[in-house]
Motif scaffolding. Structure first.
Motif, PDB file in Angstrom:
ATOM      1  N   CYS A   1      -1.648 -13.603  -2.879  1.00  9.60           N
ATOM      2  CA  CYS A   1      -2.646 -13.903  -1.840  1.00  9.60           C
ATOM      3  C   CYS A   1      -3.150 -15.333  -1.998  1.00  9.60           C
ATOM      4  CB  CYS A   1      -3.819 -12.934  -1.945  1.00  9.60           C
ATOM      5  SG  CYS A   1      -3.323 -11.231  -1.637  1.00  9.60           S
ATOM      6  N   LYS A   2      -3.503 -15.946  -0.877  1.00  9.50           N
ATOM      7  CA  LYS A   2      -3.920 -17.349  -0.957  1.00  9.50           C
ATOM      8  C   LYS A   2      -5.350 -17.497  -1.477  1.00  9.50           C
ATOM      9  CE  LYS A   2      -5.214 -18.079   3.935  1.00  9.50           C
ATOM     10  NZ  LYS A   2      -5.211 -16.622   4.266  1.00  9.50           N
ATOM     11  N   ASP A   3      -6.186 -16.502  -1.266  1.00  7.28           N
ATOM     12  CA  ASP A   3      -7.563 -16.568  -1.785  1.00  7.28           C
ATOM     13  C   ASP A   3      -8.166 -15.157  -1.855  1.00  7.28           C
ATOM     14  OD1 ASP A   3      -8.209 -15.904   0.856  1.00  7.28           O
ATOM     15  OD2 ASP A   3      -8.604 -17.986   1.407  1.00  7.28           O
ATOM     16  N   ASP A   4      -9.405 -15.080  -2.332  1.00  9.06           N
ATOM     17  CA  ASP A   4     -10.064 -13.779  -2.499  1.00  9.06           C
ATOM     18  C   ASP A   4     -10.286 -13.064  -1.168  1.00  9.06           C
ATOM     19  OD1 ASP A   4     -10.075 -14.378  -5.156  1.00  9.06           O
ATOM     20  OD2 ASP A   4     -12.197 -13.931  -5.478  1.00  9.06           O
ATOM     21  N   ASP A   5     -10.501 -13.835  -0.116  1.00 11.60           N
ATOM     22  CA  ASP A   5     -10.705 -13.199   1.195  1.00 11.60           C
ATOM     23  C   ASP A   5      -9.458 -12.429   1.616  1.00 11.60           C
ATOM     24  OD1 ASP A   5     -13.222 -14.147   1.376  1.00 11.60           O
ATOM     25  OD2 ASP A   5     -12.747 -15.835   2.707  1.00 11.60           O
ATOM     26  N   GLU A   6      -8.318 -13.008   1.317  1.00 16.30           N
ATOM     27  CA  GLU A   6      -7.082 -12.308   1.679  1.00 16.30           C
ATOM     28  C   GLU A   6      -6.927 -11.031   0.835  1.00 16.30           C
ATOM     29  OE1 GLU A   6      -3.479 -14.675   1.748  1.00 16.30           O
ATOM     30  OE2 GLU A   6      -2.252 -12.878   1.999  1.00 16.30           O
ATOM     31  N   VAL A   7      -7.250 -11.102  -0.450  1.00 17.31           N
ATOM     32  CA  VAL A   7      -7.178  -9.911  -1.311  1.00 17.31           C
ATOM     33  C   VAL A   7      -8.063  -8.816  -0.714  1.00 17.31           C
ATOM     34  CG1 VAL A   7      -7.695  -8.973  -3.609  1.00 17.31           C
ATOM     35  CG2 VAL A   7      -6.735 -11.278  -3.395  1.00 17.31           C
ATOM     36  N   ASP A   8      -9.261  -9.195  -0.362  1.00 17.03           N
ATOM     37  CA  ASP A   8     -10.222  -8.267   0.220  1.00 17.03           C
ATOM     38  C   ASP A   8      -9.680  -7.633   1.508  1.00 17.03           C
ATOM     39  OD1 ASP A   8     -12.824  -7.627  -0.719  1.00 17.03           O
ATOM     40  OD2 ASP A   8     -13.558  -8.270   1.250  1.00 17.03           O
ATOM     41  N   ALA A   9      -9.089  -8.458   2.334  1.00 18.83           N
ATOM     42  CA  ALA A   9      -8.582  -7.974   3.625  1.00 18.83           C
ATOM     43  C   ALA A   9      -7.399  -7.017   3.417  1.00 18.83           C
ATOM     44  CB  ALA A   9      -8.154  -9.159   4.485  1.00 18.83           C
TER      45      ALA A   9
ATOM     46  N   ILE B   1      -5.201  -1.478   3.533  1.00 16.50           N
ATOM     47  CA  ILE B   1      -4.572  -0.328   2.846  1.00 16.50           C
ATOM     48  C   ILE B   1      -5.429   0.921   3.058  1.00 16.50           C
ATOM     49  CG2 ILE B   1      -3.959   0.632   0.575  1.00 16.50           C
ATOM     50  CD1 ILE B   1      -3.202  -2.240  -0.290  1.00 16.50           C
ATOM     51  N   HIS B   2      -6.729   0.765   2.880  1.00 20.86           N
ATOM     52  CA  HIS B   2      -7.625   1.916   3.082  1.00 20.86           C
ATOM     53  C   HIS B   2      -7.619   2.383   4.529  1.00 20.86           C
ATOM     54  CE1 HIS B   2      -9.997   0.953  -0.832  1.00 20.86           C
ATOM     55  NE2 HIS B   2      -9.082   1.865  -1.038  1.00 20.86           N
ATOM     56  N   LYS B   3      -7.602   1.419   5.432  1.00 22.04           N
ATOM     57  CA  LYS B   3      -7.578   1.771   6.860  1.00 22.04           C
ATOM     58  C   LYS B   3      -6.336   2.599   7.193  1.00 22.04           C
ATOM     59  CE  LYS B   3      -7.346  -0.993  10.591  1.00 22.04           C
ATOM     60  NZ  LYS B   3      -7.232  -2.378  11.055  1.00 22.04           N
ATOM     61  N   ASN B   4      -5.272   2.354   6.452  1.00 22.44           N
ATOM     62  CA  ASN B   4      -4.021   3.077   6.669  1.00 22.44           C
ATOM     63  C   ASN B   4      -3.880   4.288   5.748  1.00 22.44           C
ATOM     64  OD1 ASN B   4      -2.077   1.664   8.725  1.00 22.44           O
ATOM     65  ND2 ASN B   4      -3.274   0.047   7.728  1.00 22.44           N
ATOM     66  N   LYS B   5      -5.048   4.739   5.254  1.00 27.14           N
ATOM     67  CA  LYS B   5      -5.126   6.021   4.531  1.00 27.14           C
ATOM     68  C   LYS B   5      -4.348   6.092   3.210  1.00 27.14           C
ATOM     69  CE  LYS B   5      -7.088   8.322   8.200  1.00 27.14           C
ATOM     70  NZ  LYS B   5      -7.643   7.109   8.807  1.00 27.14           N
ATOM     71  N   MET B   6      -4.230   4.929   2.553  1.00 31.25           N
ATOM     72  CA  MET B   6      -3.600   4.939   1.224  1.00 31.25           C
ATOM     73  C   MET B   6      -4.644   4.493   0.199  1.00 31.25           C
ATOM     74  SD  MET B   6       0.082   3.173   2.097  1.00 31.25           S
ATOM     75  CE  MET B   6      -0.653   1.873   3.080  1.00 31.25           C
ATOM     76  N   LYS B   7      -4.351   4.745  -1.060  1.00 33.26           N
ATOM     77  CA  LYS B   7      -5.213   4.237  -2.121  1.00 33.26           C
ATOM     78  C   LYS B   7      -4.754   2.816  -2.448  1.00 33.26           C
ATOM     79  CE  LYS B   7      -7.006   8.400  -3.691  1.00 33.26           C
ATOM     80  NZ  LYS B   7      -6.961   9.574  -4.469  1.00 33.26           N
ATOM     81  N   ALA B   8      -5.720   1.966  -2.766  1.00 33.98           N
ATOM     82  CA  ALA B   8      -5.398   0.543  -2.953  1.00 33.98           C
ATOM     83  C   ALA B   8      -5.377   0.156  -4.421  1.00 33.98           C
ATOM     84  CB  ALA B   8      -6.415  -0.314  -2.207  1.00 33.98           C
ATOM     85  N   GLY B   9      -4.285  -0.508  -4.803  1.00 38.46           N
ATOM     86  CA  GLY B   9      -4.166  -1.030  -6.161  1.00 38.46           C
ATOM     87  C   GLY B   9      -3.977  -2.538  -6.131  1.00 38.46           C
ATOM     88  N   LEU B  10      -4.515  -3.195  -7.165  1.00 38.31           N
ATOM     89  CA  LEU B  10      -4.335  -4.643  -7.293  1.00 38.31           C
ATOM     90  C   LEU B  10      -3.697  -4.913  -8.649  1.00 38.31           C
ATOM     91  CD1 LEU B  10      -4.892  -7.442  -6.028  1.00 38.31           C
ATOM     92  CD2 LEU B  10      -7.135  -7.416  -7.148  1.00 38.31           C
ATOM     93  N   SER B  11      -2.649  -5.749  -8.644  1.00 39.97           N
ATOM     94  CA  SER B  11      -1.943  -6.035  -9.890  1.00 39.97           C
ATOM     95  C   SER B  11      -2.111  -7.496 -10.279  1.00 39.97           C
ATOM     96  CB  SER B  11      -0.450  -5.711  -9.736  1.00 39.97           C
ATOM     97  OG  SER B  11       0.204  -5.870 -10.978  1.00 39.97           O
ATOM     98  N   VAL B  12      -2.132  -7.725 -11.589  1.00 44.90           N
ATOM     99  CA  VAL B  12      -2.199  -9.097 -12.100  1.00 44.90           C
ATOM    100  C   VAL B  12      -1.071  -9.339 -13.094  1.00 44.90           C
ATOM    101  CG1 VAL B  12      -4.580  -9.869 -11.782  1.00 44.90           C
ATOM    102  CG2 VAL B  12      -4.068  -8.261 -13.619  1.00 44.90           C
ATOM    103  N   LYS B  13      -0.454 -10.518 -12.957  1.00 43.95           N
ATOM    104  CA  LYS B  13       0.583 -10.931 -13.899  1.00 43.95           C
ATOM    105  C   LYS B  13      -0.059 -11.221 -15.260  1.00 43.95           C
ATOM    106  CE  LYS B  13       3.467 -13.589 -10.670  1.00 43.95           C
ATOM    107  NZ  LYS B  13       4.203 -14.870 -10.572  1.00 43.95           N
TER     108      LYS B  13
END
Ligand code: DX5
Ligand code: ZN
Length: 219
Positions: free
Chosen positions: A95-103, A108-120
């Protein structure tokens, strides 16, 4: 030790005998599978993706834990929702910035899935903190994403400990999942400090005895 989950990564399984490979997972009483989506851009390799999952997921009954290693994750959210994925995890670095991560989390939630965030491994773990309130899962990479069968990076344990402190502090419901180089030793190290989910590929599928390997993650 908390309740632990193993999420077998099928990246390194025998594709010619996929049904039998999935049966091995079922037979040990494991209910999750981890699916690594690589786009040849965010990571150098290409694996499998949404078209394949659309067919596969219709016929299997697992918690489908999808790990997107792709550029522009937003453009894939609806496509993976259509497959029936349960968890959709994307990379902070994509993602280019935190706003994109947030969006992306919201989408993902809007599409009824659980949201995960990964870090290298090289990304400060603190980068996920602003999103803990919304996240269902944090996928801490313990190898560089892009291939199975690599060696666990020991510094990951300190990153997990720091993340756990923050999760406790903020009362986040996010599960902590660890991905890469998991075996009976590294897996226990992660569980002992409080990880919830172990993603394991090579360790489980390279052996003749899947069950023995699976059980050894607990004992
Ligand atoms: C690496 C993948 C992992 C991988 C784990 O990019 O995200 O899920 O398949 O494989 P092992 O357990 O072999 O390190
Ligand atoms: Zn993965």
């Amino acid at each position: 030790m908390k309740n632990m989950i193993v999420s077998p990564s099928i990246l390194v399984c025998d594709y010619l005998h996929l049904e039998q490979e999935l049966q091995k997972i079922k037979d040990v009483g494991c209910s999750w599978i981890h699916l690594d989506v690589m786009d040849g851009h965010f990571v150098p390799n290409i694996s499998f993706g949404n078209i394949f999952f659309e067919k596969l997921f219709k016929n299997i009954d697992f918690v489908k834990d999808v790990h997107l290693m792709v550029t522009n994750p937003m453009s894939f959210v609806k496509k993976f929702a259509k497959t029936g994925a349960d968890y959709l995890t994307f990379h902070y670095e994509a993602c280019k910035d935190d706003d994109e991560v947030d969006a992306v989390i919201d989408e993902i939630h809007k599409n009824k899935m659980k949201a995960g965030l990964s870090v290298k491994p090289g990304t400060p773990i603190e980068k996920v903190y602003p999103f803990l309130e919304k996240l269902d899962l944090v996928l801490v990479m313990s190898v560089e994403p892009g291939a199975g069968g690599q060696k666990f990076i020991p510094e990951t344990l300190d990153r997990i400990s720091a993340l756990i402190d923050e999760i406790v502090e903020t009362r986040s419901k996010a599960l902590i999942s660890v991905d890469g180089g998991i075996n009976d030793i590294t897996g226990k190290d992660c569980l002992n400090i409080g990880a919830d989910v172990l993603v394991a590929g090579n360790y489980l599928f390279s052996a003749d005895n899947f069950k023995e390997r699976y059980d050894s993650l607990f004992k």
